[in-house]
Design an enzyme around this catalytic site. Structure first.
Site, mmCIF file in Angstrom:
data_model
loop_
_atom_site.group_PDB
_atom_site.id
_atom_site.type_symbol
_atom_site.label_atom_id
_atom_site.label_comp_id
_atom_site.label_asym_id
_atom_site.label_seq_id
_atom_site.Cartn_x
_atom_site.Cartn_y
_atom_site.Cartn_z
ATOM 1 C CD1 TRP A 19 -1.957 1.861 0.096
ATOM 2 C CD2 TRP A 19 -2.090 1.627 2.530
ATOM 3 N NE1 TRP A 19 -2.764 2.397 0.844
ATOM 4 C CE2 TRP A 19 -3.073 2.735 2.628
ATOM 5 C CE3 TRP A 19 -2.023 1.274 4.012
ATOM 6 C CZ2 TRP A 19 -4.179 3.154 3.257
ATOM 7 C CZ3 TRP A 19 -2.492 1.979 5.207
ATOM 8 C CH2 TRP A 19 -3.190 3.345 4.982
ATOM 9 C CG ASP A 45 -2.148 -8.212 0.355
ATOM 10 O OD1 ASP A 45 -3.288 -8.636 -0.704
ATOM 11 O OD2 ASP A 45 -2.907 -6.566 0.347
ATOM 12 C CE1 TYR A 50 -4.461 -0.917 -1.267
ATOM 13 C CE2 TYR A 50 -2.473 -2.409 -1.125
ATOM 14 C CZ TYR A 50 -3.799 -1.322 -0.733
ATOM 15 O OH TYR A 50 -4.661 -3.031 0.428
ATOM 16 C CG HIS A 127 -10.000 -3.079 -1.896
ATOM 17 N ND1 HIS A 127 -8.595 -2.688 -2.908
ATOM 18 C CD2 HIS A 127 -9.478 -3.529 -0.860
ATOM 19 C CE1 HIS A 127 -7.845 -2.073 -1.632
ATOM 20 N NE2 HIS A 127 -8.065 -2.446 -0.072
ATOM 21 N NE ARG A 128 -12.618 -0.416 2.554
ATOM 22 C CZ ARG A 128 -13.294 -0.228 3.645
ATOM 23 N NH1 ARG A 128 -13.896 -0.613 3.774
ATOM 24 N NH2 ARG A 128 -11.765 -0.302 4.273
ATOM 25 C CG ASN A 158 -12.008 -4.326 3.676
ATOM 26 O OD1 ASN A 158 -11.702 -3.779 5.028
ATOM 27 N ND2 ASN A 158 -11.515 -3.705 3.263
ATOM 28 C CD GLN A 179 -5.587 -7.503 2.865
ATOM 29 O OE1 GLN A 179 -5.676 -6.566 3.087
ATOM 30 N NE2 GLN A 179 -6.060 -8.601 1.630
ATOM 31 C CB SER A 209 -3.409 -1.926 9.301
ATOM 32 O OG SER A 209 -3.712 -0.293 8.249
ATOM 33 C CD GLN A 263 7.211 1.674 2.081
ATOM 34 O OE1 GLN A 263 7.564 1.273 0.799
ATOM 35 N NE2 GLN A 263 5.913 0.653 2.472
HETATM 36 N N1 LIG Z 1 -8.040 -4.360 2.147
HETATM 37 C C1 LIG Z 1 -7.293 -3.063 3.479
HETATM 38 O O1 LIG Z 1 -8.231 -2.347 3.151
HETATM 39 C C2 LIG Z 1 -6.293 -2.763 3.708
HETATM 40 C C3 LIG Z 1 -5.794 -0.885 3.693
HETATM 41 C C4 LIG Z 1 -4.956 -1.325 4.573
HETATM 42 C C5 LIG Z 1 -4.164 -1.673 4.545
HETATM 43 N N2 LIG Z 1 -4.082 -3.365 3.685
HETATM 44 C C6 LIG Z 1 -3.289 -4.187 3.424
HETATM 45 O O2 LIG Z 1 -1.986 -4.013 4.930
HETATM 46 C C7 LIG Z 1 -0.107 -3.457 4.881
HETATM 47 C C8 LIG Z 1 -0.766 -2.818 5.810
HETATM 48 O O3 LIG Z 1 -0.962 -1.556 6.096
HETATM 49 P P1 LIG Z 1 -0.149 -0.601 6.590
HETATM 50 O O4 LIG Z 1 0.644 -0.528 5.653
HETATM 51 O O5 LIG Z 1 -1.671 -0.077 7.146
HETATM 52 O O6 LIG Z 1 0.282 -1.353 8.157
HETATM 53 P P2 LIG Z 1 1.215 -1.443 9.575
HETATM 54 O O7 LIG Z 1 2.389 -2.850 9.701
HETATM 55 O O8 LIG Z 1 0.129 -1.429 10.404
HETATM 56 O O9 LIG Z 1 1.018 -0.167 9.704
HETATM 57 C C9 LIG Z 1 2.808 0.754 8.681
HETATM 58 C C10 LIG Z 1 3.175 1.849 8.511
HETATM 59 O O10 LIG Z 1 3.441 1.721 10.229
HETATM 60 C C11 LIG Z 1 5.204 2.653 10.620
HETATM 61 N N3 LIG Z 1 5.744 1.588 11.955
HETATM 62 C C12 LIG Z 1 6.465 0.568 11.419
HETATM 63 N N4 LIG Z 1 6.737 -0.164 12.204
HETATM 64 C C13 LIG Z 1 6.846 1.235 12.769
HETATM 65 C C14 LIG Z 1 8.406 1.416 13.718
HETATM 66 N N5 LIG Z 1 9.126 0.631 14.955
HETATM 67 N N6 LIG Z 1 8.486 3.147 14.026
HETATM 68 C C15 LIG Z 1 7.906 3.845 13.711
HETATM 69 N N7 LIG Z 1 7.122 3.658 12.356
HETATM 70 C C16 LIG Z 1 6.929 2.555 11.831
HETATM 71 C C17 LIG Z 1 5.893 2.595 9.174
HETATM 72 O O11 LIG Z 1 6.140 3.339 9.154
HETATM 73 P P3 LIG Z 1 7.970 2.738 7.749
HETATM 74 O O12 LIG Z 1 7.356 2.842 7.324
HETATM 75 O O13 LIG Z 1 9.235 4.406 8.092
HETATM 76 O O14 LIG Z 1 8.218 2.161 9.583
HETATM 77 C C18 LIG Z 1 4.340 2.436 8.248
HETATM 78 O O15 LIG Z 1 3.777 4.038 8.080
HETATM 79 C C19 LIG Z 1 -0.881 -2.819 3.725
HETATM 80 O O16 LIG Z 1 0.041 -2.728 2.416
HETATM 81 C C20 LIG Z 1 -1.672 -3.402 2.412
HETATM 82 O O17 LIG Z 1 -1.697 -4.373 1.326
HETATM 83 C C21 LIG Z 1 -5.473 -2.951 3.869
#
Ligand SMILES: NC(=O)c1ccc[n+]([C@@H]2O[C@H](COP(=O)([O-])OP(=O)(O)OC[C@H]3O[C@@H](n4cnc5c(N)ncnc54)[C@H](OP(=O)(O)O)[C@@H]3O)[C@@H](O)[C@H]2O)c1
Length: 297
Positions: A19, A45, A50, A127-128, A158, A179, A209, A263
């Site tokens: 994402w 994923d 995205y 997705h939804r 969702n 998911q 997330s 990232q």
């Molecule tokens: N199906 C859906 O509707 C839906 C919706 C949302 C997401 N998704 C899926 O879920 C995946 C993950 O979502 P997400 O990115 O929200 O997951 P997440 O792992 O909950 O959050 C990632 C965020 O947390 C930050 N982070 C992680 N570890 C950290 C740390 N130790 N200190 C500070 N910041 C930290 C990351 O920043 P850094 O990059 O700086 O580490 C990034 O901005 C998406 O890529 C997608 O595939 C699906």
């Protein structure tokens, strides 16, 4: 490695999501995907939506950009395709805003395959839910994608348990995944039937997330009681908050695979350790009780 739903696909216990991928150059994206796969995060994923509102350094613009960045990685390193279980999603156009009609999805999968520069995806997820389209019509689109060899398995995201059952009733092959948003900060899937349905139907739950978008890592915006319990467990196990928070999602009796979205290469490597973190049932209930603000009945 674990089985994805009832499929013949094997995936690592933690997945990697794209994402937040659109700001990567191809070289940076390649390093992230390689780091994920090398550390056992073999389910990758993404989704066609995205990247909307963003432009990648390589010039991929808006809708489809994250898939296109991943497609550039796969084109440059074809060896990676066979090492990953590739999942994408369609059904959000951000205007209507959800479209799961036969014609839309049939065009969407072809566009995703073109951007991803591959002949098939392992998992295609709605997705939804599109509340205006009959589930039978959506199922016909999914059945035809599988029949055409463009998609190996299908899943949802969702969806309520009732919506999942409604779609499932019209599919030729079982749904492999659902998911939901699930983390120590978003515990609804424990009580709304989503995780129970996974165990009933043999689906894996892909938790999106799982760090609540970073809140469970930084503590910023997180439930203080939840963070306090997570910090206590992390100190005892000499690990960090994120590892405990990921272990929490995997601690439910259903087959839950958290999809992380960092990232940062070191954080990808660290996330892989969450599957071996010793989180006891008591620890798990402590996090649930902190979230609920009361003890289990
Ligand atoms: N199906 C859906 O509707 C839906 C919706 C949302 C997401 N998704 C899926 O879920 C995946 C993950 O979502 P997400 O990115 O929200 O997951 P997440 O792992 O909950 O959050 C990632 C965020 O947390 C930050 N982070 C992680 N570890 C950290 C740390 N130790 N200190 C500070 N910041 C930290 C990351 O920043 P850094 O990059 O700086 O580490 C990034 O901005 C998406 O890529 C997608 O595939 C699906």
């Amino acid at each position: 490695m674990m089985r994805l739903g009832n499929s013949d696909l094997r995936v690592g216990p933690v997945a990697y999501g794209c994402w937040r991928f659109t700001q990567s150059t191809t070289a940076q994206a390649d390093r992230k995907i390689r780091t994920a796969i090398d550390n056992g995060l073999t389910l990758i994923d993404t989704a066609d939506i995205y990247g909307i509102g963003e432009v990648s350094p390589g010039g991929h613009d808006g809708f489809g950009a994250a898939e296109a960045v991943l497609g550039d990685v796969l084109a440059g390193s074809p060896d990676l395709r066979a090492q990953m279980v590739l999942a994408t999603k369609g059904g959000i156009d951000a205007v209507r805003p959800y479209d799961s009609t036969y014609d839309y999805l049939t065009a969407a999968i072809d566009a995703s395959l073109t951007r991803l520069q591959t002949d098939y995806v392992d998992l295609y997820q709605i997705h939804r839910p599109d509340l205006t389209t009959p589930m039978a019509e959506t199922a016909r689109a999914l059945n035809d994608m599988v029949q055409a060899g463009k998609v190996r398995y299908v899943g949802v995201s969702n969806f309520t348990p009732a919506q999942t059952r409604a779609l499932s009733a019209h599919l030729d092959a079982p749904l492999m995944t659902t998911q939901p948003e699930f983390s120590a900060m978003h515990q609804d899937p424990i009580t709304d039937g989503t995780l129970d349905l996974c165990m009933e139907m043999g689906m894996s739950a892909l938790a999106w997330s799982p760090l609540a978008g970073g809140a469970l890592a930084t503590g910023k915006g997180a439930n203080v009681d939840v963070i306090t319990v997570i910090d206590r467990i992390a100190a005892r196990e000499n690990t960090d908050r994120s590892t405990v928070a990921l272990a929490f999602t995997m601690g439910h009796g259903a087959d839950v695979i958290p999809i992380i979205g960092t990232q940062n290469l070191d954080r990808i490597k660290q996330a892989a350790k969450a599957s071996t973190m010793p989180l006891s049932a008591r620890d798990w209930y402590d996090i649930v009780e902190a979230y609920r603000g009361e003890g289990m009945p």
